[in-house]
Design a protein around this motif. Structure first.
Motif, PDB file in Angstrom:
ATOM      1  N   LYS A 177      13.995   4.329  -4.107  1.00 63.54           N
ATOM      2  CA  LYS A 177      15.212   5.127  -3.952  1.00 63.54           C
ATOM      3  C   LYS A 177      14.902   6.570  -3.589  1.00 63.54           C
ATOM      4  CE  LYS A 177      17.494   1.490  -5.138  1.00 63.54           C
ATOM      5  NZ  LYS A 177      18.163   0.689  -4.085  1.00 63.54           N
ATOM      6  N   GLU A 178      13.756   7.065  -3.999  1.00 63.48           N
ATOM      7  CA  GLU A 178      13.349   8.428  -3.678  1.00 63.48           C
ATOM      8  C   GLU A 178      12.313   8.394  -2.557  1.00 63.48           C
ATOM      9  OE1 GLU A 178      14.699  11.083  -5.021  1.00 63.48           O
ATOM     10  OE2 GLU A 178      15.984   9.872  -6.336  1.00 63.48           O
ATOM     11  N   PHE A 179      12.477   9.286  -1.588  1.00 58.06           N
ATOM     12  CA  PHE A 179      11.553   9.308  -0.458  1.00 58.06           C
ATOM     13  C   PHE A 179      11.600  10.684   0.202  1.00 58.06           C
ATOM     14  CE2 PHE A 179      15.640   7.467   0.622  1.00 58.06           C
ATOM     15  CZ  PHE A 179      16.075   8.266   1.672  1.00 58.06           C
ATOM     16  N   THR A 180      10.564  10.991   0.945  1.00 56.32           N
ATOM     17  CA  THR A 180      10.471  12.281   1.636  1.00 56.32           C
ATOM     18  C   THR A 180      11.333  12.291   2.885  1.00 56.32           C
ATOM     19  OG1 THR A 180       8.207  12.624   0.850  1.00 56.32           O
ATOM     20  CG2 THR A 180       8.888  13.866   2.806  1.00 56.32           C
ATOM     21  N   PHE A 181      12.125  13.353   3.026  1.00 53.32           N
ATOM     22  CA  PHE A 181      12.848  13.564   4.281  1.00 53.32           C
ATOM     23  C   PHE A 181      13.021  15.059   4.474  1.00 53.32           C
ATOM     24  CE2 PHE A 181      16.686  13.754   7.022  1.00 53.32           C
ATOM     25  CZ  PHE A 181      16.142  13.098   8.116  1.00 53.32           C
ATOM     26  N   ASN A 182      12.240  15.627   5.398  1.00 56.25           N
ATOM     27  CA  ASN A 182      12.229  17.069   5.655  1.00 56.25           C
ATOM     28  C   ASN A 182      13.155  17.397   6.820  1.00 56.25           C
ATOM     29  OD1 ASN A 182      10.159  17.461   3.653  1.00 56.25           O
ATOM     30  ND2 ASN A 182       8.695  16.666   5.149  1.00 56.25           N
ATOM     31  N   VAL A 219       0.814  -1.222   0.000  1.00 56.71           N
ATOM     32  CA  VAL A 219       0.000   0.000   0.000  1.00 56.71           C
ATOM     33  C   VAL A 219       0.845   1.270   0.000  1.00 56.71           C
ATOM     34  CG1 VAL A 219      -1.860  -1.219   1.181  1.00 56.71           C
ATOM     35  CG2 VAL A 219      -0.274   0.192   2.528  1.00 56.71           C
ATOM     36  N   LEU A 220       2.136   1.165   0.305  1.00 59.05           N
ATOM     37  CA  LEU A 220       2.986   2.350   0.278  1.00 59.05           C
ATOM     38  C   LEU A 220       3.204   2.832  -1.157  1.00 59.05           C
ATOM     39  CD1 LEU A 220       5.817   1.603   2.870  1.00 59.05           C
ATOM     40  CD2 LEU A 220       4.138   3.447   3.011  1.00 59.05           C
ATOM     41  N   LYS A 221       3.242   4.138  -1.321  1.00 59.03           N
ATOM     42  CA  LYS A 221       3.616   4.704  -2.617  1.00 59.03           C
ATOM     43  C   LYS A 221       5.079   4.389  -2.907  1.00 59.03           C
ATOM     44  CE  LYS A 221       0.368   8.605  -2.388  1.00 59.03           C
ATOM     45  NZ  LYS A 221       0.230  10.084  -2.306  1.00 59.03           N
ATOM     46  N   PRO A 222       5.502   4.453  -4.170  1.00 63.03           N
ATOM     47  CA  PRO A 222       6.915   4.211  -4.487  1.00 63.03           C
ATOM     48  C   PRO A 222       7.858   5.124  -3.713  1.00 63.03           C
ATOM     49  CG  PRO A 222       5.599   4.199  -6.481  1.00 63.03           C
ATOM     50  CD  PRO A 222       4.685   4.654  -5.380  1.00 63.03           C
ATOM     51  N   THR A 223       7.376   6.297  -3.297  1.00 60.96           N
ATOM     52  CA  THR A 223       8.198   7.232  -2.522  1.00 60.96           C
ATOM     53  C   THR A 223       7.902   7.148  -1.025  1.00 60.96           C
ATOM     54  OG1 THR A 223       6.504   8.935  -2.906  1.00 60.96           O
ATOM     55  CG2 THR A 223       8.395   8.870  -4.412  1.00 60.96           C
ATOM     56  N   GLY A 224       7.163   6.115  -0.623  1.00 64.24           N
ATOM     57  CA  GLY A 224       6.723   6.019   0.766  1.00 64.24           C
ATOM     58  C   GLY A 224       7.797   5.545   1.723  1.00 64.24           C
ATOM     59  N   SER A 225       7.569   5.830   3.017  1.00 64.78           N
ATOM     60  CA  SER A 225       8.487   5.418   4.088  1.00 64.78           C
ATOM     61  C   SER A 225       7.735   4.594   5.127  1.00 64.78           C
ATOM     62  CB  SER A 225       9.102   6.641   4.767  1.00 64.78           C
ATOM     63  OG  SER A 225       9.869   7.398   3.859  1.00 64.78           O
ATOM     64  N   PHE A 226       8.486   3.729   5.811  1.00 64.85           N
ATOM     65  CA  PHE A 226       7.899   2.840   6.814  1.00 64.85           C
ATOM     66  C   PHE A 226       8.749   2.870   8.076  1.00 64.85           C
ATOM     67  CE2 PHE A 226       7.337  -1.798   8.222  1.00 64.85           C
ATOM     68  CZ  PHE A 226       6.220  -1.494   8.983  1.00 64.85           C
ATOM     69  N   TYR A 227       8.095   3.075   9.208  1.00 64.69           N
ATOM     70  CA  TYR A 227       8.745   3.031  10.527  1.00 64.69           C
ATOM     71  C   TYR A 227       8.097   1.925  11.352  1.00 64.69           C
ATOM     72  CZ  TYR A 227      10.714   7.749   9.760  1.00 64.69           C
ATOM     73  OH  TYR A 227      11.395   8.858   9.278  1.00 64.69           O
ATOM     74  N   LEU A 228       8.899   0.980  11.828  1.00 63.13           N
ATOM     75  CA  LEU A 228       8.401  -0.100  12.678  1.00 63.13           C
ATOM     76  C   LEU A 228       9.016   0.038  14.059  1.00 63.13           C
ATOM     77  CD1 LEU A 228       7.832  -3.799  11.824  1.00 63.13           C
ATOM     78  CD2 LEU A 228       8.987  -3.194  13.937  1.00 63.13           C
ATOM     79  N   HIS A 229       8.172   0.166  15.066  1.00 63.61           N
ATOM     80  CA  HIS A 229       8.592   0.375  16.451  1.00 63.61           C
ATOM     81  C   HIS A 229       8.600  -0.982  17.162  1.00 63.61           C
ATOM     82  CE1 HIS A 229       8.291   3.378  20.002  1.00 63.61           C
ATOM     83  NE2 HIS A 229       8.760   2.234  20.457  1.00 63.61           N
ATOM     84  N   CYS A 230       9.709  -1.330  17.796  1.00 55.46           N
ATOM     85  CA  CYS A 230       9.805  -2.621  18.484  1.00 55.46           C
ATOM     86  C   CYS A 230      10.774  -2.503  19.652  1.00 55.46           C
ATOM     87  CB  CYS A 230      10.243  -3.724  17.522  1.00 55.46           C
ATOM     88  SG  CYS A 230      11.844  -3.445  16.737  1.00 55.46           S
ATOM     89  N   ASP A 231      10.931  -3.599  20.399  1.00 53.22           N
ATOM     90  CA  ASP A 231      11.944  -3.618  21.456  1.00 53.22           C
ATOM     91  C   ASP A 231      12.984  -4.683  21.113  1.00 53.22           C
ATOM     92  OD1 ASP A 231      10.981  -6.088  22.190  1.00 53.22           O
ATOM     93  OD2 ASP A 231      10.360  -5.500  24.197  1.00 53.22           O
ATOM     94  N   PRO A 232      14.069  -4.800  21.880  1.00 46.50           N
ATOM     95  CA  PRO A 232      15.156  -5.708  21.479  1.00 46.50           C
ATOM     96  C   PRO A 232      14.809  -7.184  21.522  1.00 46.50           C
ATOM     97  CG  PRO A 232      15.970  -4.000  22.975  1.00 46.50           C
ATOM     98  CD  PRO A 232      14.474  -3.923  23.008  1.00 46.50           C
ATOM     99  N   THR A 233      13.655  -7.559  22.055  1.00 49.13           N
ATOM    100  CA  THR A 233      13.325  -8.976  22.200  1.00 49.13           C
ATOM    101  C   THR A 233      13.338  -9.713  20.874  1.00 49.13           C
ATOM    102  OG1 THR A 233      11.907  -8.364  24.063  1.00 49.13           O
ATOM    103  CG2 THR A 233      11.641 -10.574  23.168  1.00 49.13           C
TER     104      THR A 233
END
Length: 495
Positions: free
Chosen positions: A184-189, A118-132
């Motif tokens: 390869k292209e993505f948003t970073f402000n 579902v992400l656009k070709p320029t999309g970003s993904f952040y996954l939050h987890c712990d060290p387990t």
């Protein structure tokens, strides 16, 4: 485009409703599989209620759902999965065996695959987890993203202070957030998330910081009038127990954390997805900074809390901008919820009925099988100096007058002054007569006397929009701090 709030399993929602290449940014904070019970809202949950254990306590089982997911991946159902993901999960079976950890990784692989879609070709993904399980999750992320032209960008360390230390261990004071791009292209402000320089730096280079015409290099850093570039470790404090932001949700993340992610990797008007939206921190921050959002959660307690949080923060008008899916809005959808076969959601009908009727003000009893006939409670202002109790009981099946007689006994055991019986089926005449026999309740805070036992149908709730109208002694869900939307356009603030 409207904002969307989905009540249901995020895998089903992603597959049925979210289009390919439609999302600019996705952040998820899924259960960590660390076998810790974060459950403060849903406490006292044990083996008698695996439904809520699955949804709110991050422990996992190798059950039919896990086996079905494993088969989907190992057979590459409909060609959904990358070759690397298939080899990874089938290989991990030999390493981990068919147990809790593999069940967790199967669940996450199914959902990460859909998020990539579902992400656009320029999309970003952040996954939050712990060290387990972070080392296993990174393998899954690499198998899904990097094998399809995406990039691993950062392992962000969220550092925070906490109370207490283990006797035979170092203090655990961080979570991990993996950041990936789909292409390869993505948003970073960068300029939107710069941090203030330390006071020592300000003093040493004040003449450069104040000079808006340029920058000054020193060592590996570059001075910029807007502030310094953040590192990949973030010292953002968790929400203090007394903070106005705190809602009482066990895994609530601070808005400052989501502000940095959303500002850095999306622009105004972009679409942000949170597939485990919990108490709604992501959607609240999106509202604040003019992003469109899609939120998904499997429990109605979370859905009700999100709606209340948004209304408290931005006013009732904000609810009109939200399209809601899966939340019963007529008898057909209410009956569908009541008849769900999924054991994770068998109590969801009861929670929906009580929370909807009380405008999200009730305390839910989640102890299935040992609830003593009480599905919810509110404390209200009566003539006594101490708050008085109103109990709720919800029935989705066939009802009879004996149910009301049992409720009269439950009122006595619970020392309750009032009781509400919510039924999916129409009550019988004998039930109405038995309820009347319980007598009337009078109080200086209630204009007219009322029946001690009141029968409310689901039809009354969804079609007549009947709601509890009584002065409560407390609010279960703390009001979110009122927010002011600030739009900065051409040097002007529009409050």
């Amino acid at each position: 485009m409207a904002n969307y709030l989905y009540y249901g399993d995020n895998l089903e929602v992603l597959r049925r409703y979210i289009k390919d290449d439609s999302v600019d940014l996705c952040y998820i904070d899924p259960p960590f599989n660390s076998k810790r019970n974060y459950n403060q809202i849903y406490n006292n949950i044990g083996s008698e209620d695996k439904a809520q254990a699955q949804a709110f306590i991050d422990t996992w089982e190798w059950d039919n759902r896990a086996m079905h997911g494993f088969e989907e991946i190992s057979t590459n159902y409909n060609g959904l999965f990358t070759e690397q993901a298939v080899y990874l999960i089938t290989g991990l079976e030999n390493v981990l065996g068919k147990g809790s950890l593999l069940a967790y990784l199967v669940s996450m692989t199914l959902r990460i695959t859909e998020i990539h879609r579902v992400l656009k070709p320029t999309g970003s993904f952040y996954l939050h987890c712990d060290p387990t399980a972070s080392h296993y999750l990174k393998l899954v992320l690499d198998a899904v993203f990097c094998s399809q032209g995406g990039n691993f960008l950062n392992e962000i360390i969220w550092c925070y202070r906490g109370a207490g230390y283990p006797k035979k261990d170092f203090g655990r004071r961080h979570d991990l957030i993996f950041r990936y791009s789909k292409g390869k292209e993505f948003t970073f402000n960068l300029d939107s998330v710069r941090e203030e320089y330390a006071e020592t730096t300000k003093k040493r280079f004040s003449h450069y910081i104040g000079n808006k015409r340029g920058k000054k290099d020193f060592g590996q850093q570059s001075l910029n009038p807007l502030g310094k570039q953040p590192d990949d470790w973030w010292e953002i404090q968790p929400i203090a127990p007394s903070a106005r932001e705190r809602l009482g949700y066990p895994t609530q993340k601070p808005e400052a954390l989501l502000e940095r992610i959303i500002k850095a990797s999306s622009n105004e008007g972009d679409i942000v997805l949170d597939a485990y939206c919990g108490c709604g921190t992501t959607v609240a921050v999106c509202e604040k900074f003019n992003r469109k959002w899609i939120g998904i959660d499997i429990t109605y307690q979370s859905i009700s809390l999100i709606l209340k949080r948004l209304e408290d923060s931005f006013g009732k008008g904000v609810l009109e901008t939200i399209k809601r899916h899966g939340i019963p809005k007529d008898m057909e959808s209410a009956i569908e919820l009541a008849n769900k076969a999924d054991d994770r959601t068998r109590k969801e009908f009861e929670k929906w009925a009580v929370l909807t009727y009380t405008n999200n003000r009730a305390l839910i009893n989640h102890k299935k099988g040992a609830d003593q006939g009480v599905d919810g409670v509110v404390l209200f202002q009566g003539d006594q100096q101490t708050p008085e109790k109103m109990i709720f009981q919800v029935k989705s099946g066939k009802v009879k007058s004996g149910d009301i007689r049992d409720l009269i006994g439950t009122m006595t055991l619970q020392n309750a002054s009032l009781a509400i019986f919510i039924t999916l089926q129409e009550p019988t005449k004998e039930m109405l007569t038995t309820a009347k026999s319980a007598g009337f309740y009078r109080s200086q805070y209630i204009t007219d006397s009322c029946d001690k036992i009141q029968i409310v149908t689901v039809k009354d709730i969804v079609e007549k929009r009947q709601r509890l109208n009584i002065r409560l002694s407390y609010e279960v869900l703390k009001s979110a701090e009122k927010q002011k939307l600030v739009n900065f356009k051409q040097g002007e603030f529009d409050l």
